[in-house]
Design an enzyme around this catalytic site. Structure first.
Site, mmCIF file in Angstrom:
data_model
loop_
_atom_site.group_PDB
_atom_site.id
_atom_site.type_symbol
_atom_site.label_atom_id
_atom_site.label_comp_id
_atom_site.label_asym_id
_atom_site.label_seq_id
_atom_site.Cartn_x
_atom_site.Cartn_y
_atom_site.Cartn_z
ATOM 1 N N LYS A 279 16.992 8.956 -48.460
ATOM 2 C CA LYS A 279 18.184 8.361 -47.847
ATOM 3 C C LYS A 279 18.687 7.204 -48.706
ATOM 4 O O LYS A 279 17.913 6.600 -49.441
ATOM 5 C CB LYS A 279 17.833 7.817 -46.453
ATOM 6 C CG LYS A 279 17.611 8.873 -45.395
ATOM 7 C CD LYS A 279 17.303 8.227 -44.050
ATOM 8 C CE LYS A 279 17.074 9.269 -42.978
ATOM 9 N NZ LYS A 279 18.263 10.089 -42.663
ATOM 10 N N ARG A 353 13.405 18.449 -37.067
ATOM 11 C CA ARG A 353 13.350 19.811 -36.518
ATOM 12 C C ARG A 353 12.082 20.534 -36.959
ATOM 13 O O ARG A 353 11.603 21.436 -36.259
ATOM 14 C CB ARG A 353 14.622 20.581 -36.896
ATOM 15 C CG ARG A 353 14.810 20.812 -38.362
ATOM 16 C CD ARG A 353 16.243 21.175 -38.719
ATOM 17 N NE ARG A 353 17.122 20.002 -38.751
ATOM 18 C CZ ARG A 353 18.431 20.047 -38.964
ATOM 19 N NH1 ARG A 353 19.022 21.205 -39.193
ATOM 20 N NH2 ARG A 353 19.148 18.946 -38.977
HETATM 21 N N1 BES Z 1 16.519 10.737 -38.284
HETATM 22 C C1 BES Z 1 17.643 11.342 -38.884
HETATM 23 C C2 BES Z 1 18.888 11.354 -37.977
HETATM 24 C C3 BES Z 1 19.468 10.012 -37.612
HETATM 25 C C4 BES Z 1 20.540 9.504 -38.308
HETATM 26 C C5 BES Z 1 18.972 9.296 -36.539
HETATM 27 C C6 BES Z 1 21.080 8.289 -37.957
HETATM 28 C C7 BES Z 1 19.519 8.077 -36.180
HETATM 29 C C8 BES Z 1 20.576 7.579 -36.891
HETATM 30 C C9 BES Z 1 17.327 12.784 -39.253
HETATM 31 O O1 BES Z 1 16.016 13.018 -39.626
HETATM 32 C C10 BES Z 1 18.173 13.140 -40.423
HETATM 33 O O2 BES Z 1 17.972 12.574 -41.449
HETATM 34 N N2 BES Z 1 19.095 14.073 -40.219
HETATM 35 C C11 BES Z 1 19.968 14.494 -41.246
HETATM 36 C C12 BES Z 1 20.011 16.003 -41.210
HETATM 37 C C13 BES Z 1 20.695 16.622 -42.399
HETATM 38 C C14 BES Z 1 19.871 16.419 -43.636
HETATM 39 C C15 BES Z 1 20.897 18.084 -42.120
HETATM 40 C C16 BES Z 1 21.350 13.908 -40.984
HETATM 41 O O3 BES Z 1 21.761 13.838 -39.816
HETATM 42 O O4 BES Z 1 21.988 13.506 -41.940
HETATM 43 MN MN MN Z 2 15.671 12.678 -41.649
#
Ligand code: BES
Ligand code: MN
Ligand code: ZN
Length: 500
Positions: A279, A353
């Protein structure tokens, strides 16, 4: 803070501050406010006449009594229009009043049963809502702050009822409010803790402490056992972390049967760096809260164990960090989940997931009759609904309706999101049974469709709390930081299911 229910007269109560109310649109004080107004020589009526007290929701007016009443201050809380009153407004009003008084170093507070008899609200409903509002609104996470706060502490809140016959039922209602609010605050604590203080091991230890204290069972599966169960998806995520993963299973037995009436599954990523699909640095600290779903199911179970409904509940949290490293899973890798399905990894940041796939499979293996999962799953859900509502997804409308109703009662909004078949297409892989991301479009729904593959035909509801688990500024009884959503929804749901 001690919360008491007593019978008596608010005009004779000796505390630092008593709270009465005024409704928008009324021309003169009413009920208890009228009684106090008389003792004050008409001050409240005058403030209403001059427009200083309008009765608008969350308006607060402090009147110093100068010896005219046993209490030092009278707080007139605006509750908005009488016909629009709700339990959530009572919670928020109590929270705002509590914080104002705390800033003024008031330590003893008494209140009337606001709203009792109005808009279908009973005195018991009011007692529960006021208790929740006070405990939730006065929550502060100061675990790692060594300097003194710039506010005092309310030591006691006394709810004064004129009706002697109601004390027992009001105490019961207040106590229920206390149990669910404290469970919510417990979930908030777990979410607010930085990841070096809330590792998978810490989560398991917290759950074990609750199990011992409140009398439910706990099993924590270690890496070797998780390997034996074939949880390749969960273990894939856990691979590069130095912290041992913990697969936490709680069971509350409220009736004589081996059946698991409902399983609550929570995402338990104690820190989500994204892994190899790292990230951006900005805001990454927020990902210490990526175990909010797990915290909520653990906290809800502790409240359920105290409220003792006749129903059997299992809570499951696959807890791990998601970190990069020489040993980490990589985009393109293929993992084999406990269900036997193979998963192509497109982004290691779509880790939630993966862990949930195995947690759902475990709940199914234990023959849970229905499953609710709670997860900070997608940024897309947060983009769609903001911090106002959680996204709700389901394969069973009947169960979903019950979840939405439980949320309404809690004041925790859940908005139905689509599960169109077409979204499944986006998860198709050419090298495995399924892939872990479905592209840029409809990210919340493609994530839910991924989970649906693992929920199979078990009635299932998925709550995406990525937007609602944390607030960046206070809102009524939710303070800045973790909200503890959806602990109270889960507790309400389980209590409602047990009544059938
Ligand atoms: N934990 C994150 C989602 C999230 C984002 C929670 C902001 C709280 C605040 C999750 O694991 C994630 O990174 N999701 C990605 C999925 C994508 C790679 C398909 C996302 O939402 O960008
Ligand atoms: Mn994630
Ligand atoms: Zn995540």
């Amino acid at each position: 803070m001690e919360i008491k229910v007593v019978t008596g007269d608010i005009a004779k109560t000796k505390v630092d501050a008593v709270i009465v109310n005024h409704f928008d649109g009324l021309e003169r004080p009413d009920g208890d406010a009228a009684v106090l107004d008389k003792a004050l020589g008409g001050t409240i009526a005058q403030l209403i006449r001059t427009g200083e007290i309008k009765g608008k929701l969350n308006e607060l007016t402090i009147i110093h009594t100068q010896g005219k009443l046993p209490a030092d201050r009278v707080i007139v809380a605006g509750l908005g229009k009488k016909s629009e009153l709700s339990l959530d407004k009572l919670r928020g009003s109590m929270a705002n009043a509590g914080r104002l008084l705390r800033r003024k170093y008031v330590t003893t507070v008494a209140t009337v049963m606001h709203g009792a008899g109005i808009a279908g609200i009973t005195a018991e409903d009011s007692a529960q809502a006021l208790t929740e509002g006070a405990l939730l609104g006065l929550y502060a996470f100061r675990h790692h702050i060594t300097k003194e706060p710039e506010f005092g502490e309310i030591k006691s809140l006394t709810m004064v009822s004129p009706d002697r016959g109601k004390v027992a039922s009001l105490r019961r209602a207040s106590n229920k409010g206390k149990i669910v609010a404290e469970a919510t605050n417990l979930a908030r604590d777990m979410v607010n803790e930085p990841s070096n203080h809330m590792t998978p091991t810490d989560m398991a230890e917290m759950a074990a402490w609750l199990a011992k204290n409140y009398g439910f069972d706990i099993t924590v599966l270690e890496r070797e056992e998780v390997e034996k169960l074939g949880m390749g998806a969960f273990l894939g995520v856990a691979k590069a972390s130095e912290q041992p993963p913990k697969f936490i299973v709680l069971t509350y037995k409220g009736r004589q049967s081996r059946d698991i009436d409902i399983a609550l599954v929570g995402k338990g990523i104690t820190f989500d760096s994204g892994g190899i699909s790292l990230k951006p640095a900005e805001g990454m600290e927020e990902m210490k809260g990526d175990m909010a779903g797990g915290a909520s199911v653990i906290a809800a179970t502790s409240a359920i164990a105290q409220l003792k409904p006749r129903i059997n509940v299992m809570a499951v949290v696959a807890a791990t960090e998601n970190l990069p490293g020489g040993n980490a899973i990589k985009p393109g890798d293929v993992l084999k989940a406990m269900s036997g399905k193979t998963i192509e990894i497109i982004s290691t940041d779509a880790e939630g997931r993966l862990t949930l796939a195995d947690a759902l499979a475990y709940a199914k293996q234990k023959k849970a009759k229905q499953i609710i999962d709670v997860a900070t799953l997608t940024g897309a859900c947060r983009t769609a609904l903001g911090d106002v509502a959680s996204g709700g997804f389901t394969n069973n409308q009947e169960l979903f309706d019950k979840v939405i109703a439980a949320g309404k009662e809690a004041g925790e909004k859940i908005w139905p999101m689509p599960m169109y078949e077409e979204y499944k297409e986006q998860n198709k892989s050419e090298v495995a049974d399924i892939k872990n991301t479905g592209g840029r479009l409809a990210g919340a729904s493609t994530a839910a469709q991924f989970l649906a593959e693992f929920a199979g035909d078990t009635p299932w509801v998925h709550l995406d709390i990525a937007g609602t688990s944390i607030l960046d500024k206070e809102r009524n009884y939710a303070v800045k930081g973790a909200t503890g959503v959806p602990v109270r929804t889960l507790v309400n749901l389980v209590l409602a299911l047990a009544k059938k």
